[in-house]
Design a protein around this motif. Structure first.
Motif, short mmCIF file in Angstrom:
data_model
loop_
_atom_site.label_atom_id
_atom_site.label_comp_id
_atom_site.label_asym_id
_atom_site.label_seq_id
_atom_site.Cartn_x
_atom_site.Cartn_y
_atom_site.Cartn_z
N MET C 242 0.85 -1.18 0.00
CA MET C 242 0.00 0.00 0.00
C MET C 242 0.90 1.25 0.00
N PRO C 243 0.49 2.31 -0.71
CA PRO C 243 1.29 3.54 -0.65
C PRO C 243 1.43 3.99 0.80
N LEU C 244 2.61 4.48 1.13
CA LEU C 244 2.92 4.82 2.51
C LEU C 244 1.95 5.86 3.06
N VAL C 245 1.67 6.89 2.26
CA VAL C 245 0.79 7.95 2.73
C VAL C 245 -0.60 7.39 3.03
N LEU C 246 -1.04 6.48 2.17
CA LEU C 246 -2.37 5.91 2.35
C LEU C 246 -2.40 4.99 3.58
N GLN C 247 -1.32 4.21 3.75
CA GLN C 247 -1.21 3.37 4.95
C GLN C 247 -1.37 4.21 6.21
N LEU C 248 -0.63 5.33 6.23
CA LEU C 248 -0.64 6.16 7.42
C LEU C 248 -1.98 6.86 7.58
N ALA C 249 -2.52 7.32 6.43
CA ALA C 249 -3.82 7.98 6.51
C ALA C 249 -4.85 7.03 7.10
N LYS C 250 -4.79 5.78 6.68
CA LYS C 250 -5.75 4.80 7.19
C LYS C 250 -5.51 4.53 8.68
N ALA C 251 -4.23 4.40 9.03
CA ALA C 251 -3.92 4.13 10.43
C ALA C 251 -4.36 5.31 11.30
N LEU C 252 -4.10 6.50 10.79
CA LEU C 252 -4.48 7.68 11.56
C LEU C 252 -5.98 7.78 11.70
N ARG C 253 -6.65 7.35 10.66
CA ARG C 253 -8.08 7.48 10.67
C ARG C 253 -8.71 6.65 11.79
N ARG C 254 -8.06 5.52 12.06
CA ARG C 254 -8.60 4.68 13.12
C ARG C 254 -8.50 5.38 14.47
N THR C 255 -7.32 5.99 14.71
CA THR C 255 -7.14 6.60 16.03
C THR C 255 -7.53 8.06 16.00
N TYR C 256 -7.59 8.62 14.82
CA TYR C 256 -7.57 10.05 14.68
C TYR C 256 -8.40 10.36 13.45
N PRO C 257 -9.70 10.24 13.60
CA PRO C 257 -10.56 10.08 12.43
C PRO C 257 -10.79 11.37 11.65
N TRP C 258 -11.06 11.21 10.36
CA TRP C 258 -11.55 12.33 9.59
C TRP C 258 -12.77 11.90 8.80
N THR C 259 -13.30 12.83 8.06
CA THR C 259 -14.55 12.52 7.35
C THR C 259 -14.25 11.64 6.14
N ASP C 260 -15.32 11.33 5.41
CA ASP C 260 -15.17 10.35 4.34
C ASP C 260 -14.71 10.93 3.01
N GLY C 261 -14.14 12.09 3.04
CA GLY C 261 -13.63 12.67 1.79
C GLY C 261 -12.47 11.86 1.26
N GLN C 262 -11.88 12.39 0.22
CA GLN C 262 -10.72 11.77 -0.41
C GLN C 262 -9.56 11.77 0.59
N PRO C 263 -8.91 10.66 0.81
CA PRO C 263 -7.74 10.69 1.69
C PRO C 263 -6.60 11.48 1.03
N PRO C 264 -5.68 11.98 1.83
CA PRO C 264 -4.57 12.75 1.26
C PRO C 264 -3.70 11.86 0.36
N ARG C 265 -3.07 12.47 -0.65
CA ARG C 265 -2.30 11.70 -1.63
C ARG C 265 -0.80 11.88 -1.52
N THR C 266 -0.38 12.93 -0.86
CA THR C 266 1.05 13.13 -0.71
C THR C 266 1.34 13.41 0.76
N ALA C 267 2.62 13.29 1.11
CA ALA C 267 3.01 13.59 2.47
C ALA C 267 2.61 15.01 2.83
N ALA C 268 2.78 15.91 1.88
CA ALA C 268 2.45 17.31 2.14
C ALA C 268 0.97 17.46 2.49
N GLU C 269 0.13 16.77 1.73
CA GLU C 269 -1.31 16.85 2.00
C GLU C 269 -1.64 16.24 3.36
#
Lengths: 205, 250, 304, 304
Positions: C242-269
């Motif tokens: 899995m792309p690293l940013v997406l892995q982290l976005a997903k992991a963060l979402r579990r502990t640190y949730p956001w809405t159902d929009g598009q997950p970020p695509r780059t580290a900067a985002e």
């Protein structure tokens, strides 16, 4: 123009092998001496040989639509000299027989004589003689005449093996020479042009 | 590129000692050349095809494809042996009985011999055949160059193929003039890059202690007496068969 | 729905010697988008690319170019290759001429342009790739990144509708990749459809509008990057991580949730997302030790 | 402090034609560690590697091998290259023989081992790299990743004290890199010192015990990965980006702090860290929309 496996009568095949042998022995001794002094030359010669093999497997654009292959004989002779080229050419011909089924093992001697010995020597001689007329002309003549010399020798080899029942050797040379004149002279010209393009680029690098 | 080589490494016999295949193919090749071709050649052709296809498991299509190109040249060349040129008076081409007989013999002999060459090269990598040249007096340095060349020609071939594809993508072969120019460019680039590769290989091998000799060890493989005997028996059968068949035909 | 610029259906291809490369591959390339072809080494990516510009002819299956079935006659191929430009992985395989300028002019001159127009195309392409200053340099003295851009310029100068690149980021360092992507964005701004073949999931995720995942000469899936590259089953089947940013976005979402929009695509985002959070985290959490065990270091990056 | 196995001091080297490659470079390679040499393309990494095994002789400066100044005589070089193994980036530059087994046997034979011992070394090296099953395969039919491992086996069979690899991950996909690192971990377990040259900061950060950052033929810094690769000034000077995991760890730390332990080095560690957090985040945060703007997509990955 490779003579295919089994095409020559056994005696002819053996005889051409004997004719080619001294040139190969001289070339091999020279290579052994060069590589003893400079072991890295092995890598260089092998690379050049691999290049020559691949070049011979590339299709040459042809006016008639038939496909043919550059022989690289002239280029090799100009770059490495004819005696080293005899051995490299012989190895290339061996690989062509084993990897592409071009030519053969029993006809290897005959093919080596025409393509790895006569062709390079003629090309080398032409190059030396024509060099004062300019690089382009010398390279063109060397590559073209080297090719033609190869075809002429092949014609002779076939005529000796298969004399015409009615007109003997003269008739056979006319027959086989006729085919080669039609198909191979244009290819020799193309090879000459190609070699000029290549040498010009190499000089510029 | 070079499908024959791929089969040489992947066929059913590739783990056997190469001497066994050399005995069979080389022996049949010699029989083809020395025995009467009309009776012997068909036997050799059948035996070699069967050995390669049924024995070594090389697909019959691969065998035919490898044989097709030289056989095509052979067919194109035979008419010139059949036809006889009469130079007395007005030159004329006639079909001569002697020419036809010679063409039949040469055609059969050559086809059978090609099947031996193709059978051997489809089952045995060239790199396993070259070391045998030591026995006919080829110097070690030349053998090392030949073996290194075997390895490098695949490297150069890959670059040549890719270069050709790149040139075709940029319309380099759409006319005769462009083709000569493109091929010239490709050739010059390949040559200078092959020589540059030789220098890099020098560094790569120096790092592994290269001081002049390219000595390597091969995995030992034993000659199988059973397979040698089978090959010998086959040769004997083809030889006797060819000779007696020629008696019958005569 | 508009006609795809290239449409491959059921492509099959075998290499001589028996290796199967494509086994019924489908692919649609939509005009004006950025498509990433993703797959592990040896999945048939390069073989596919060589079909997309007519270099290889499929044993079975069909290719449509702008809706019409491709034919392999000489004139048809010339037209095809003017529309679909292919850049191979290794720049040394496609730079032949002595200077960059000469090399880039190869394609336009072969297209039959006169010298004035060819010159304009060359300068234009060099400019788009930001290598105008290298025009008179000998190709063999360029750096790897410069060679790569020169090779792309050579194809771009033919003004193709689709530009196909095989592993464009291979061998480039971070800055080199950044410069290359910038240059390609220029091409896209002119309306060129871009196709990348790559095994770099991070690059594909950050860059593509659409991804196509190949496995063993077949199309596994084609669709939205976030959806496909976030699906562990798809990725496992393709041998990708899995792309690293997406892995982290997903992991963060579990502990640190956001809405159902598009997950970020780059580290900067992703970082911007984090920074947008009110810092009102209770002290109980703030003081929890969060360090992972330092002694135990997995060997494999990106393989959780 | 123990003597470094290799110690370079003030190395200078110019290429014929005037290009300066090394300008007073220092480097210490400590025994038994994993050192990553990091730098952008063209910073002199490869030139340095060719000095470390005696292929190039510096114009100025000194190299010490196990504390003793290097000499360049034939015997000294033979000994040196037995101790310091170098694997080039391109496996085709190092593989010269028809089969893998033959190729790997070359180094041990050059070291003067008898046949029995050489054969043992070959099998051992093939085994360490997990390519025992490829022993009788022809080199030219290997995949790129297999070639890479065969090239490494050829050097490893000489049982070097230091194994130096130039861009070992170049051209490999995720699984290929994972397999390679696994194999190298085997080598390290036997006590081999490992040195990587790479421009991949993520790999260096995940893998190395120590990093050395090169800029224009000089050593900029040598030290702890987390420290150097977390320092924006150092990275900017070297033209490198911060490792993604470290970027995120730092960003998270601002909003989502942890203690002053070692930051996580891989995505897996970072995620494990996040998952160890009690999920007691107040609803006010839980419901804040966190999505970054989707329309605006930066072209550059890893360059915030």
């Amino acid at each position: 123009m490779h003579i295919m496996e089994g095409f020559l009568p056994p005696l002819h095949a053996a005889a051409w092998t004997v004719v080619a042998a001294p040139f190969l022995v001289i070339g091999a001794r020279r290579i052994a001496r060069i590589t003893r002094e400079q072991p890295q030359a092995k890598l260089l010669l092998a690379s050049a040989g691999a290049f020559a093999f691949v070049l011979s497997a590339l299709k040459l654009p042809s006016v008639t639509g038939s496909c043919s292959h550059p022989t690289g004989t002239g280029l090799g002779a100009i770059l490495f000299g004819p005696s080293v080229m005899a051995v490299l050419g012989a190895i290339v011909l061996l690989f062509q027989a084993l990897l592409l089924a071009h030519g053969g093992l029993t006809t290897l001697g005959a093919n080596i004589f025409s393509m790895a010995i006569v062709g390079p020597w003629v090309a080398y001689g032409c190059f030396r003689v024509a060099r004062p007329m300019g690089l382009g002309i010398a390279v063109f003549l060397a590559a073209m005449l080297g090719d033609l010399a190869t075809y002429t020798v092949t014609t002779g080899q076939l005529a000796l093996a298969f004399p015409d029942p009615a007109s003997g050797y003269a008739g056979a040379i006319t027959k086989f020479g006729g085919i080669f004149a039609l198909t191979q002279i244009p290819l020799a010209v193309i090879e000459g042009l190609l070699t000029v393009v290549v040498v010009n680029l190499l000089v510029r690098y | 590129m070079l499908p024959i080589d791929r089969f040489a490494w992947t066929n059913r016999w590739s783990s056997h000692h190469p001497g066994e295949r050399m005995l069979l193919a080389g022996g049949l090749l010699i029989l083809t050349l020395v025995l009467p071709p009309v009776s012997t050649a068909p036997l050799v052709l059948i035996t070699m095809t069967a050995a390669t296809v049924l024995g070594a498991g090389v697909p019959v299509s691969a065998f035919i494809r490898a044989l097709a190109v030289p056989a095509g040249f052979l067919l194109a060349g035979l008419p010139f042996i059949v036809l006889s040129l009469d130079l007395d008076g007005a030159p004329s081409l006639v079909v001569s009985a002697e020419g036809a007989r010679m063409a039949l013999e040469v055609g059969l002999r050559s086809l059978a011999a090609m099947s031996c060459l193709v059978g051997l090269s489809l089952t045995t990598p060239a790199s396993e055949l070259i070391p045998w040249l030591r026995r006919v007096g080829v110097p070690q340095a030349v053998l090392e160059i030949a073996l290194l060349m075997y390895r490098l020609l695949f490297v150069v071939a890959a670059r040549a193929t890719a270069g050709r594809e790149a040139q075709e993508a940029r319309l380099g072969y759409t006319s005769f003039g462009r083709s000569v120019r493109s091929l010239g460019l490709l050739t010059a680039a390949l040559l200078s890059r092959s020589l540059a590769r030789a220098r890099r290989l020098e560094i790569g091998l120096a790092a592994r202690g290269f001081e002049g000799e390219l000595r390597v060890l091969s995995r030992p493989r034993a000659l199988s007496p059973r397979r040698l005997a089978t090959a010998g028996a086959t040769l004997l059968a083809v030889g006797v068969g060819g000779l007696s068949l020629s008696q019958v035909l005569a | 729905m508009t006609t795809p610029i290239l449409d491959a259906r059921g492509l099959c291809y075998d290499y001589p010697g028996g290796a199967v490369a494509l086994q019924g591959l489908d692919l649609r390339i939509a005009r004006g988008r950025r498509l990433a072809l993703l797959g592990a080494n040896g999945c048939g990516k390069t073989t596919l690319l060589l079909h997309l510009n007519g270099t290889f002819k499929p044993r079975a299956g069909e290719l449509r170019l702008n809706g019409r079935p491709a034919t392999y006659g000489r004139r048809a191929l010339t037209d095809w290759r003017s529309r679909v430009g292919l850049v191979l992985q290794e720049p040394d395989d496609q730079l032949f001429s002595a200077t960059v300028y000469q090399d880039v002019s190869f394609g336009p001159l072969n297209q039959g342009l006169d010298e004035t127009r060819a010159r304009a195309c060359v300068l234009d392409a060099l400019d788009a790739l930001g290598i105008g200053h290298l025009a008179d340099r000998p190709t063999h003295l360029l750096s790897f990144g410069q060679k790569k851009r020169a090779a792309i310029a050579g194809v771009l100068a033919m003004a193709p509708e689709v530009l196909i690149l095989d592993e464009p980021d291979a061998g480039l360092d971070g800055q080199g990749v950044a410069r290359l992507l910038q240059a390609l964005e220029q091409c896209r701004a002119r309306g060129t459809t871009l196709v990348f073949a790559t095994h770099d999931v991070d690059l594909a995720y950050a860059w593509a509008d659409e991804v196509a995942i190949l496995v063993e000469g077949r199309l596994l899936h084609q669709g939205e990057p976030a959806e496909l590259l976030g699906d562990s089953d798809v990725l496992a089947a393709a041998g990708l991580a899995m792309p690293l940013v997406l892995q982290l976005a997903k992991a963060l979402r579990r502990t640190y949730p956001w809405t159902d929009g598009q997950p970020p695509r780059t580290a900067a985002e992703l970082i911007a997302t984090l920074e947008a959070v009110p810092h009102a985290i209770p002290d109980t959490i703030r003081n929890t030790p969060l360090t992972a065990s330092v002694n135990e270091r997995p060997n494999l990056r990106r393989h959780p």
